[in-house]
Design an enzyme around this catalytic site. Structure first.
Site, PDB file in Angstrom:
ATOM      1  N   TYR A 152     -67.069  -4.624 -53.776  1.00  0.00           N
ATOM      2  CA  TYR A 152     -67.555  -2.612 -53.481  1.00  0.00           C
ATOM      3  C   TYR A 152     -68.552  -2.451 -53.207  1.00  0.00           C
ATOM      4  CZ  TYR A 152     -66.728   1.623 -55.285  1.00  0.00           C
ATOM      5  OH  TYR A 152     -66.187   2.974 -55.392  1.00  0.00           O
TER       6      TYR A 152
ATOM      7  N   LYS B  19     -69.938  -0.618 -50.073  1.00  0.00           N
ATOM      8  CA  LYS B  19     -70.842   0.659 -50.242  1.00  0.00           C
ATOM      9  C   LYS B  19     -71.733   0.535 -49.629  1.00  0.00           C
ATOM     10  CE  LYS B  19     -67.148   3.483 -52.127  1.00  0.00           C
ATOM     11  NZ  LYS B  19     -66.755   4.504 -51.636  1.00  0.00           N
TER      12      LYS B  19
END
Ligand code: NAI
Length: 298
Positions: free
Chosen positions: A166, A170
């Site tokens: 993640y 991101k």
């Protein structure tokens, strides 16, 4: 001062069937935008799908007197991204604003991070932004106008346990956005990133107490809407937002240390000079950063 409006502007908001995206959709629609509410309607880990999520938000917008259409394509394929942009073109004839918000989680400590935990997260967050933004960017270049807001996270910008997949996706969106800012400049296309903090189904298991009560999702949307507005000329920037606080995050560079015949020991012996933040600069792009080298090369 007059209120900011979006009359006639067409906005695509991915993952807008709930959480933050729903709030962005409601705010923009209330201010006159024509909204594509995209959502696959799956679980937090990205499994499953449910057309009802996007349709429900469209019903809410219509009940408020706004205009919106539902789109249930997945952002995670090029075909899905193209179809989402086509929904905007078919319903409203153009696309002015893209808000890349769709997201999933598959957290695991890195030593247990298998490809099935990594790839779907890259597909939705990072590749999803490519798949939706690219066909929209083509239209934005033609019309000489566009606003792109992508949803990053402090988990990637600053680091957080169990989120290599993640966090990488991101932070990838930061690089994506900064390049879009450079490429979009001459066509009045602005691209920015937010790093939100809010209580949604994604965070409800890790947030509690007063903090959880304060960080309501609707407090993320004002900065998103401002970055989506034609009056806002910020581009390539990162904003942290949550619970009513909004701040800019920036990537700075120290003046550094220079020696024409730099050695390994020079690096060791001048570590303090290399890392001293006195007089740091905040380059807007690669060209800006190159200027920090030039004085040494005369
Ligand atoms: P959420 O789970 O309520 O919203 C995400 C939405 O994306 C869901 O409605 C989901 O159905 C949709 N979605 C997932 N995969 C999709 C796909 N392939 N195609 C289309 N839609 C898809 O969670 P939340 O909190 O509203 O998250 C919104 C964004 O904000 C995400 O990108 C998340 O990573 C990011 N974020 C949220 C934070 C928070 O504190 N809530 C913190 C940092 C980032």
């Amino acid at each position: 001062m007059a209120e900011l409006g979006f009359d006639g502007k067409v906005a695509i908001i991915t993952g807008a069937g709930g959480g933050l995206g729903r709030q962005h959709a409601l705010l923009l629609a209330k201010r006159g935008a024509l909204v594509v509410v995209n959502d696959l309607g799956g679980a937090v880990d990205g499994t499953g799908s449910d057309k009802g999520a996007a349709e429900h938000v469209v019903d809410e917008i219509k009940a408020l007197g706004g205009e919106a259409v539902a789109d249930t394509n997945s952002v995670s394929t090029p075909e899905g991204g193209a179809a989402i942009v086509q929904t905007a073109i078919d319903a409203f004839g153009k696309v002015d604003i893209v808000i890349n918000n769709a997201g999933i989680l598959r957290d695991k400590a890195f030593h247990n991070m298998e490809p099935e935990l990594m790839n779907p997260v890259f597909d939705v967050h990072l590749k999803g932004a490519f798949h939706v933004t690219r066909p929209a960017f083509v239209k934005m270049r033609e019309q000489g106008y566009g606003r792109i807001i992508s949803t990053s996270s402090a988990a990637g910008i600053f680091g957080n346990f169990g989120q290599t997949n993640y966090g990488a996706a991101k932070m990838g969106l930061v690089g994506f956005t900064r390049v879009l800012a450079v490429e979009g400049a001459k066509n009045n296309i602005k691209a920015n990133v937010i790093a939100p903090l809010a209580l949604t189904r994604m965070t409800e298991n890790i947030m509690s107490g007063t903090m959880a009560e304060k960080i309501v999702p609707e407090l993320i949307s004002p900065i998103v809407a401002y970055l989506a507005h034609e009056d806002c000329d910020a581009t390539g920037r990162i904003f942290s937002v949550g619970g009513g606080r909004v701040a800019e995050v920036f990537i700075g560079e120290t003046p550094g240390y220079y020696k024409a015949d730099l050695s390994l020991e020079d690096v060791r012996d001048h570590w303090d000079a290399i890392t001293s933040r006195d007089g740091y600069q905040v380059p807007a792009n690669l060209g800006d950063e190159l200027k920090m080298f030039l004085p040494h090369f005369k």
